[in-house]
Design a protein around this motif. Structure first.
Motif, PDB file in Angstrom:
ATOM      1  N   ALA A  29       0.829  -1.206   0.000  1.00 53.34           N
ATOM      2  CA  ALA A  29       0.000   0.000   0.000  1.00 53.34           C
ATOM      3  C   ALA A  29       0.861   1.252   0.000  1.00 53.34           C
ATOM      4  O   ALA A  29       0.555   2.246  -0.683  1.00 53.34           O
ATOM      5  N   ILE A  30       1.961   1.239   0.772  1.00 53.71           N
ATOM      6  CA  ILE A  30       2.879   2.383   0.779  1.00 53.71           C
ATOM      7  C   ILE A  30       3.523   2.550  -0.587  1.00 53.71           C
ATOM      8  O   ILE A  30       3.628   3.665  -1.115  1.00 53.71           O
ATOM      9  N   TYR A  31       3.964   1.450  -1.187  1.00 54.13           N
ATOM     10  CA  TYR A  31       4.562   1.510  -2.530  1.00 54.13           C
ATOM     11  C   TYR A  31       3.563   2.059  -3.542  1.00 54.13           C
ATOM     12  O   TYR A  31       3.890   2.910  -4.374  1.00 54.13           O
ATOM     13  N   TRP A  32       2.317   1.574  -3.483  1.00 58.02           N
ATOM     14  CA  TRP A  32       1.273   2.013  -4.416  1.00 58.02           C
ATOM     15  C   TRP A  32       0.972   3.501  -4.277  1.00 58.02           C
ATOM     16  O   TRP A  32       0.840   4.219  -5.267  1.00 58.02           O
ATOM     17  N   SER A  33       0.880   3.974  -3.035  1.00 57.63           N
ATOM     18  CA  SER A  33       0.445   5.351  -2.790  1.00 57.63           C
ATOM     19  C   SER A  33       1.533   6.372  -3.068  1.00 57.63           C
ATOM     20  O   SER A  33       1.251   7.466  -3.579  1.00 57.63           O
ATOM     21  N   TYR A  34       2.785   6.041  -2.744  1.00 56.38           N
ATOM     22  CA  TYR A  34       3.836   7.045  -2.812  1.00 56.38           C
ATOM     23  C   TYR A  34       4.830   6.804  -3.958  1.00 56.38           C
ATOM     24  O   TYR A  34       5.136   7.726  -4.724  1.00 56.38           O
ATOM     25  N   ILE A  35       5.312   5.578  -4.091  1.00 53.25           N
ATOM     26  CA  ILE A  35       6.353   5.310  -5.085  1.00 53.25           C
ATOM     27  C   ILE A  35       5.752   5.121  -6.471  1.00 53.25           C
ATOM     28  O   ILE A  35       6.191   5.724  -7.448  1.00 53.25           O
ATOM     29  N   PHE A  36       4.719   4.278  -6.571  1.00 54.20           N
ATOM     30  CA  PHE A  36       4.153   3.966  -7.882  1.00 54.20           C
ATOM     31  C   PHE A  36       3.543   5.187  -8.538  1.00 54.20           C
ATOM     32  O   PHE A  36       3.859   5.522  -9.683  1.00 54.20           O
ATOM     33  N   THR A  46      -1.651  12.823 -17.231  1.00 47.02           N
ATOM     34  CA  THR A  46      -0.975  12.279 -16.058  1.00 47.02           C
ATOM     35  C   THR A  46      -0.837  13.297 -14.937  1.00 47.02           C
ATOM     36  O   THR A  46      -0.983  12.943 -13.757  1.00 47.02           O
ATOM     37  N   ILE A  47      -0.557  14.556 -15.266  1.00 47.40           N
ATOM     38  CA  ILE A  47      -0.333  15.550 -14.211  1.00 47.40           C
ATOM     39  C   ILE A  47      -1.602  15.795 -13.381  1.00 47.40           C
ATOM     40  O   ILE A  47      -1.536  15.782 -12.143  1.00 47.40           O
ATOM     41  N   PRO A  48      -2.785  16.026 -13.979  1.00 49.01           N
ATOM     42  CA  PRO A  48      -3.980  16.193 -13.134  1.00 49.01           C
ATOM     43  C   PRO A  48      -4.273  14.972 -12.277  1.00 49.01           C
ATOM     44  O   PRO A  48      -4.711  15.103 -11.123  1.00 49.01           O
ATOM     45  N   PHE A  49      -4.045  13.786 -12.815  1.00 52.62           N
ATOM     46  CA  PHE A  49      -4.284  12.581 -12.030  1.00 52.62           C
ATOM     47  C   PHE A  49      -3.310  12.493 -10.860  1.00 52.62           C
ATOM     48  O   PHE A  49      -3.674  12.047  -9.769  1.00 52.62           O
ATOM     49  N   GLY A  50      -2.061  12.925 -11.089  1.00 53.42           N
ATOM     50  CA  GLY A  50      -1.105  12.963  -9.992  1.00 53.42           C
ATOM     51  C   GLY A  50      -1.479  13.985  -8.932  1.00 53.42           C
ATOM     52  O   GLY A  50      -1.314  13.738  -7.726  1.00 53.42           O
ATOM     53  N   ILE A  51      -1.990  15.138  -9.368  1.00 56.13           N
ATOM     54  CA  ILE A  51      -2.442  16.153  -8.415  1.00 56.13           C
ATOM     55  C   ILE A  51      -3.600  15.619  -7.581  1.00 56.13           C
ATOM     56  O   ILE A  51      -3.660  15.847  -6.360  1.00 56.13           O
ATOM     57  N   TYR A  52      -4.501  14.889  -8.228  1.00 57.28           N
ATOM     58  CA  TYR A  52      -5.629  14.318  -7.482  1.00 57.28           C
ATOM     59  C   TYR A  52      -5.153  13.354  -6.403  1.00 57.28           C
ATOM     60  O   TYR A  52      -5.610  13.407  -5.255  1.00 57.28           O
ATOM     61  N   ASN A  53      -4.218  12.477  -6.752  1.00 58.52           N
ATOM     62  CA  ASN A  53      -3.731  11.510  -5.768  1.00 58.52           C
ATOM     63  C   ASN A  53      -2.940  12.182  -4.659  1.00 58.52           C
ATOM     64  O   ASN A  53      -3.007  11.749  -3.499  1.00 58.52           O
TER      65      ASN A  53
END
Length: 284
Positions: free
Chosen positions: A137-144, A199-206
């Protein structure tokens, strides 16, 4: 409502565009002779599979998947254009079909293996998909999300597109770049804009979701978050759906000519009148 009105048409146009792309790339022999176009061909096939299988059942809601095969092949196509436009013979020699095939097969296998832990540890609780393994979960949320999905592909595409543009400008000035090569560079580099826009808006959302995960949210805030997710997800669907065939049509007059020839070749050939040469019989 927004997803239905926007998602379904984009999905249909995207599948149609990828089918036409697969047909064009499969029937034009010149597209099989350049490593970068082979990357594009594989990207089109991966996007088509992604749309038809991964997104068809989710087009009304999510619209954005996490298959990194198309994005990886896009990055290598841009990198290959940088290699073949370089003035260095050593760099140009790195562009070869043998390496292209190995890289493509290797990353397809790698990203499929990469998804196995998520298939094992993904669970649905209260209609929410969660990862039961804490490290994963940490890998998915922050690294991936921030490194693998956003930072690395975006930096790679922007960097090598800029370097390719510089090489292209130099080759144009010295008269070593023909029109077809210039259009090929446009075909490969122009989709960069849509990739960044998706990709950038999706990254901002996450990033926003992670920053506010511990905050209490009322029903109105939850609805706004879901609307934000829907918009960014549909932008991802738009990116997967239209950034290939329709971008190629706009960017390249040669590609438009090839499409006309391939799609209307049967009608054209049926109207052609071909002379027949009759040879007289030779005496024995």
């Amino acid at each position: 409502m927004h997803a239905r009105c926007f998602g379904i048409p984009v999905l249909c146009f995207g599948i149609l565009g990828h089918m036409l792309n697969i047909f064009i790339f499969s029937t034009v022999s010149s597209y099989h002779q350049i490593p970068s176009t082979f990357y594009l061909w594989c990207t089109v096939i991966a996007n088509f599979i992604h749309l038809t299988i991964a997104m068809t059942s989710r087009s009304l809601m999510m619209g954005y998947g996490y298959d990194l095969t198309p994005l990886t092949l896009d990055s290598f196509a841009t990198f290959d254009q940088f290699l073949i436009t370089s003035r260095s013979v050593r760099l140009r020699n790195f562009s070869s079909f043998k390496k292209t095939h190995r890289i493509t097969v290797g990353f397809v296998i790698f990203w499929h293996i990469h998804t196995i832990p998520f298939l094992v540890y993904n669970q649905i609780q209260l209609d929410i998909c969660i990862i039961s393994n804490q490290l994963l979960a940490i890998y998915w949320s922050y690294i991936f999300f921030f490194a693998v999905l956003l930072a690395i592909p975006t930096v790679t595409l922007v960097t090598f597109s800029f370097l390719t543009y510089k090489n292209l400008h130099r080759l144009t000035n010295i008269g070593q770049l023909v029109g077809s090569d210039q259009q090929l560079v446009k075909i490969i580099c122009l989709p960069l804009t849509l990739v960044v826009m998706a990709t950038i808006p999706f990254g901002i959302y996450n990033a926003y979701i992670l920053a506010t995960s511990s905050n209490y949210k009322n029903a109105e805030q939850i609805d706004r978050d879901f609307l934000f997710l829907t918009v960014t997800s549909l932008m991802g669907l738009f990116n997967f759906g239209v950034r290939s065939f329709y971008i190629f049509i706009v960017a390249s007059s040669r590609f438009r000519r090839v499409v006309r020839e391939r799609l209307f070749s049967c009608r054209k050939n049926s109207n052609d009148i071909r002379p027949t040469t009759i040879c007289p019989n030779k005496p024995p």
